[in-house]
Design a protein around this motif. Structure first.
Motif, mmCIF file in Angstrom:
data_model
loop_
_atom_site.group_PDB
_atom_site.id
_atom_site.type_symbol
_atom_site.label_atom_id
_atom_site.label_comp_id
_atom_site.label_asym_id
_atom_site.label_seq_id
_atom_site.Cartn_x
_atom_site.Cartn_y
_atom_site.Cartn_z
ATOM 1 N N ILE A 6 0.840 -1.207 0.000
ATOM 2 C CA ILE A 6 0.000 0.000 0.000
ATOM 3 C C ILE A 6 0.875 1.257 0.000
ATOM 4 O O ILE A 6 0.619 2.214 -0.742
ATOM 5 C CB ILE A 6 -0.945 0.005 1.216
ATOM 6 N N ASN A 7 1.925 1.249 0.818
ATOM 7 C CA ASN A 7 2.776 2.426 0.918
ATOM 8 C C ASN A 7 3.584 2.672 -0.360
ATOM 9 O O ASN A 7 3.830 3.820 -0.736
ATOM 10 C CB ASN A 7 3.705 2.301 2.124
ATOM 11 N N CYS A 8 3.994 1.593 -1.034
ATOM 12 C CA CYS A 8 4.701 1.758 -2.312
ATOM 13 C C CYS A 8 3.777 2.353 -3.363
ATOM 14 O O CYS A 8 4.173 3.245 -4.128
ATOM 15 C CB CYS A 8 5.253 0.411 -2.791
ATOM 16 N N GLY A 65 1.243 4.401 9.040
ATOM 17 C CA GLY A 65 2.264 4.083 8.041
ATOM 18 C C GLY A 65 2.131 4.920 6.787
ATOM 19 O O GLY A 65 3.125 5.349 6.186
ATOM 20 N N MET A 66 0.895 5.188 6.373
ATOM 21 C CA MET A 66 0.661 5.961 5.152
ATOM 22 C C MET A 66 1.163 7.398 5.287
ATOM 23 O O MET A 66 1.783 7.944 4.367
ATOM 24 C CB MET A 66 -0.832 5.960 4.830
ATOM 25 N N VAL A 67 0.883 8.026 6.412
ATOM 26 C CA VAL A 67 1.289 9.427 6.558
ATOM 27 C C VAL A 67 2.797 9.553 6.731
ATOM 28 O O VAL A 67 3.390 10.564 6.348
ATOM 29 C CB VAL A 67 0.539 10.126 7.716
ATOM 30 N N VAL A 68 3.434 8.524 7.281
ATOM 31 C CA VAL A 68 4.896 8.532 7.363
ATOM 32 C C VAL A 68 5.488 8.543 5.956
ATOM 33 O O VAL A 68 6.511 9.190 5.697
ATOM 34 C CB VAL A 68 5.412 7.331 8.179
ATOM 35 N N VAL A 69 4.845 7.845 5.027
ATOM 36 C CA VAL A 69 5.274 7.883 3.623
ATOM 37 C C VAL A 69 5.246 9.310 3.104
ATOM 38 O O VAL A 69 6.184 9.771 2.434
ATOM 39 C CB VAL A 69 4.377 6.970 2.757
ATOM 40 N N ASN A 70 4.186 10.042 3.398
ATOM 41 C CA ASN A 70 4.085 11.433 2.949
ATOM 42 C C ASN A 70 5.199 12.292 3.535
ATOM 43 O O ASN A 70 5.765 13.152 2.858
ATOM 44 C CB ASN A 70 2.727 12.020 3.331
ATOM 45 N N LEU A 71 5.512 12.060 4.797
ATOM 46 C CA LEU A 71 6.592 12.806 5.433
ATOM 47 C C LEU A 71 7.933 12.475 4.778
ATOM 48 O O LEU A 71 8.752 13.365 4.522
ATOM 49 C CB LEU A 71 6.629 12.485 6.934
ATOM 50 N N LYS A 72 8.149 11.199 4.479
ATOM 51 C CA LYS A 72 9.384 10.789 3.799
ATOM 52 C C LYS A 72 9.517 11.463 2.436
ATOM 53 O O LYS A 72 10.592 11.954 2.068
ATOM 54 C CB LYS A 72 9.398 9.268 3.600
ATOM 55 N N LEU A 73 8.433 11.479 1.672
ATOM 56 C CA LEU A 73 8.466 12.080 0.338
ATOM 57 C C LEU A 73 8.781 13.573 0.420
ATOM 58 O O LEU A 73 9.640 14.083 -0.312
ATOM 59 C CB LEU A 73 7.122 11.875 -0.367
ATOM 60 N N ALA A 74 8.076 14.269 1.310
ATOM 61 C CA ALA A 74 8.255 15.721 1.427
ATOM 62 C C ALA A 74 9.677 16.067 1.867
ATOM 63 O O ALA A 74 10.323 16.964 1.301
ATOM 64 C CB ALA A 74 7.235 16.296 2.403
ATOM 65 N N VAL A 75 10.173 15.362 2.876
ATOM 66 C CA VAL A 75 11.524 15.634 3.391
ATOM 67 C C VAL A 75 12.582 15.292 2.340
ATOM 68 O O VAL A 75 13.582 16.002 2.198
ATOM 69 C CB VAL A 75 11.753 14.846 4.699
ATOM 70 N N SER A 76 12.362 14.211 1.601
ATOM 71 C CA SER A 76 13.323 13.831 0.557
ATOM 72 C C SER A 76 13.449 14.933 -0.488
ATOM 73 O O SER A 76 14.554 15.289 -0.919
ATOM 74 C CB SER A 76 12.886 12.519 -0.110
ATOM 75 N N ILE A 77 12.320 15.472 -0.909
ATOM 76 C CA ILE A 77 12.326 16.542 -1.912
ATOM 77 C C ILE A 77 13.018 17.792 -1.363
ATOM 78 O O ILE A 77 13.893 18.383 -2.009
ATOM 79 C CB ILE A 77 10.887 16.869 -2.350
#
Length: 706
Positions: free
Chosen positions: A113-115, A319-331
């Motif tokens: 789901i997270n991928c 888990g889903m919102v952690v994905v969003n945090l990872k994406l935003a911080v990575s960018i």
């Protein structure tokens, strides 16, 4: 809890087989300065089979033309919905996760789901709502007689949705007004919406293409007696035509602030007849003669069991919102490492990541992404343990306490994680300046798609009351001291030392002492105990003033119970991450950076409670407040050179991340310029060019057209 893994520090063979080298470019300057190898971090964070699983999903999407996308491409709503459904259908065809694989490693479900969410949350949500929320509700609340629905869902013969919320009721589930009345003469239930306020509303997948719904309704037997909220499988559309079934009015609620690839809908039922067997009967059933039976004598317990799927939903959302945090911080961090502005001399510009202000804005969110990611993974394992106990019909006291603890943690974990991602995405957007405001760089979509997580599966502020109620229920045992607090997951064990903890004071006198996780955790333990004691006394005072408990609790939330719940979950997340990062099995090469991340997350979170720490007397004088602030800034500075490699370990491939300013090669301007030129009609004159060139005034043009 997931232990830290044993690890082969050399790991050269595994690196070569599993992880490709990143492209060379401007980001290499920071990668060379990192204190660790990013591939070592990847191998530490995930097992090999999880890494292979992620790689398979990502490469499959990248190589399938159906998933291709152009920079900054905008689609009409109907086209986006169609494309999301076609992509969802293709995911079914790929069958990434077999039943056997799920049973062997349940966490792979969350990984899948997270991928998908890293690519597009509309796709992930559409798939998740059908395969897990709808099918999960049928599987968990149903019995053998409902297996056909599960098989049809898996083969996509039917497409499901989960219909609990109504137009006028969401959080107050007991007030749901849709009815299901048993007709003993025909052995059927009549599903009915008494008026438009009882219309099912906000239901994901219902707007355009769901064929079946798990509908929550008040069950009435033919004698007119109401037995409370139960769930039913109701067919709402014909799978062959997608036209509504007789007696069903179903439609789409329209454009939303985000997640517009998912068709959220509404439905009203006009005495729709469904077979008796469509009642999901694990918690309650009606005999063919019309008598009601249930394993639960207490209606409250039965309601709790009926809504049990919501806890698993909240755990998944973390888990889903952690994905969003990872994406935003990575960018934002990759951008900050390559974006040069100003410098010590006019001829020398430096990356904006070198500025203290940029570090202070972004690096704590990077630490939060790591800490919350571990909490999410370990908490998901706790949930699996609970679900296994339910399937095994474990009715032991430990199982009961485990259920209560998971409920309390999920009701605070979702708010903490979703708010952190919400604030983090906005900070990352602003930290990228004007380029962050450009839609093709995705930060706006990440922020908007994350936003509903603050509301779905329970409004965050309302949910926190469940956690504070759980903690307040322990006060009597704490004060008496005779009965220790039962805590299968260990989150409330420290409350057994409640009285001793309240007498403690902050002991650190230097920044270095402040970096010790034990010092931070001691402060959090005091904070939770103080707020619990304060909230309890506030509640007692309000009970004396108010006419009933409802108003007493209502008047005890702000600054008391709400803050208590937040401090409690922050302590739990920090305690788990501290135990994880300080485990002796952590590779020597990774220990320093992981410990810094842990301390930064703890101090950054704790600093938001400085006023209460002083108010309660735990801190005294200027020194404690200053050294906490100095420690946060020192850790940000020390982690600055590691930030890019920390991002490399959690960022998806460029195709999935889909942000020109954050590609792995770090060629910020070349990638952004290329993406802009690939946009639709960027070099064409506007279709309304003639209107610009005409000399007629606008009023004259309108008159001539009329």
């Amino acid at each position: 809890m997931i232990p830290a893994k044993t690890f082969n520090a050399n790991g050269a063979t595994s690196h070569a087989e599993l992880l490709s080298d990143l492209p060379s470019g401007p980001l290499c300057a920071y990668r060379r300065k990192a204190s660790f190898n990013w591939k070592d971090m990847v191998m530490f964070l995930d097992d090999e089979d999880i890494i292979v699983f992620k790689k398979k999903i990502f490469s499959t999407l990248e190589n399938d033309p159906l998933f291709s996308r152009l920079p900054g491409q905008e689609m009409p709503l109907e086209k986006y919905r169609e494309l999301t459904f076609l992509r969802c259908k293709r995911i079914f065809e790929y069958d990434f996760l077999t039943f056997e694989a799920t049973m062997q490693k349940p966490e792979k479900l969350l990984v899948l789901i997270n991928c998908l969410g890293m690519y597009d949350w509309s796709l992930a949500d559409k798939f998740f709502l059908n395969t897990q929320v709808f099918a999960g509700a049928v599987g968990n609340a149903g019995s053998e007689r409902h297996e056909t629905f599960l098989k049809q869902t898996k083969s996509m013969e039917i497409f499901g949705c989960f219909a609990l919320t109504e137009l006028s009721h969401g959080s107050n589930t007991k007030a749901i007004r849709t009815t299901a009345t048993f007709d003993a003469s025909t052995k059927e239930f009549l599903i009915n919406s008494p008026d438009f306020e009882a219309a099912k509303f906000w239901v994901g997948n219902m707007g355009k293409n769901a064929t079946h719904a798990v509908v929550y309704a008040q069950l009435y037997t033919s004698d007119g007696q109401c037995h409370g909220l139960h769930s039913f499988v109701v067919q709402i559309r014909d799978p062959k035509t997608l036209l509504p079934m007789p007696g069903v009015m179903v439609g789409d609620i329209g454009n939303k602030l985000g997640l517009n690839g998912v068709d959220n809908g509404f439905a009203m039922f006009y005495n729709v007849r469904i077979p008796h067997e469509n009642l999901l009967n694990r918690n309650g059933d009606v005999t063919s003669g019309g008598s009601y039976t249930s394993i639960y004598k207490d209606p409250k317990q039965r309601l709790g069991a009926s809504l049990g799927t919501l806890s698993s939903g909240r755990v998944s959302i973390i888990g889903m919102v952690v994905v969003n945090l990872k994406l935003a911080v990575s960018i934002a961090i990759r951008f900050s490492a390559t974006r040069r502005q100003f410098g010590p001399t006019e001829k020398e510009e430096i990356p904006v990541l070198e500025y203290q202000l940029q570090q202070w804005r972004l690096i704590p969110y990077l630490a939060a992404a790591y800490a919350l990611d571990y909490f999410s993974k370990s908490f998901f394992i706790n949930l699996i343990e609970l679900q296994i106990g339910i399937l095994m019909k474990d009715r032991s006291p430990r199982q009961a306490e485990l259920g209560k603890e998971i409920h309390a943690l999920s009701c605070a974990g979702k708010p903490l994680a979703s708010w952190t991602a919400q604030h983090g995405a906005q900070e990352c957007r602003e930290a990228c300046g004007g380029h962050g405001f450009l839609a093709m760089n995705r930060l706006g979509d990440i922020r908007n798609d994350n936003d509903p997580n603050c509301t779905y599966e329970g409004d965050n502020n309302v949910l926190l009351q469940q956690t504070s109620n759980y903690l307040l229920s322990l006060v009597h045992s704490i004060h008496e001291g005779n009965t220790p607090c039962e805590s299968p997951l260990g989150s409330i064990e420290f409350l057994n030392d409640f009285k001793t903890i309240l007498k403690s004071k902050f002991t650190a006198r230097t920044v270095q002492e402040c970096l010790d996780c034990r010092v931070i955790l001691a402060a959090y333990k005091w904070l939770v105990c103080y707020l619990l004691n304060d909230s309890y006394h506030k509640l007692q005072q309000e009970k004396q003033k108010a006419s009933d408990e409802f108003y007493a609790r209502n008047n005890s939330q702000v600054y008391y119970c709400r803050t208590l719940a937040i401090a409690f979950i922050e302590h739990t997340v920090l305690q788990r991450y501290c135990d994880y990062t300080h485990d002796s099995s952590v590779p020597v090469s990774l220990q320093p950076v992981l410990k810094k991340l842990c301390s930064l997350y703890g101090l950054w979170s704790l600093s938001k409670h400085i006023a209460v720490l002083y108010q309660g007397g735990y801190l005294a004088g200027e020194l404690p407040g200053k050294i906490i602030q100095d420690a946060v800034l020192q850790l940000c500075a020390e982690l600055k050179d590691d930030a890019v490699s920390l991002v490399d370990a959690i960022a998806p491939p460029d195709f999935i991340l889909n942000a020109p300013i954050a590609r792995a090669d770090g060629e910020l301007y070349k990638n952004l310029w290329s993406a802009v030129l690939q946009g639709q009609k960027v070099l064409e004159r506007p279709s309304w060019w003639a209107e610009f060139c005409t000399n007629k005034p606008v009023i004259g043009q309108l008159k001539s057209q009329l």
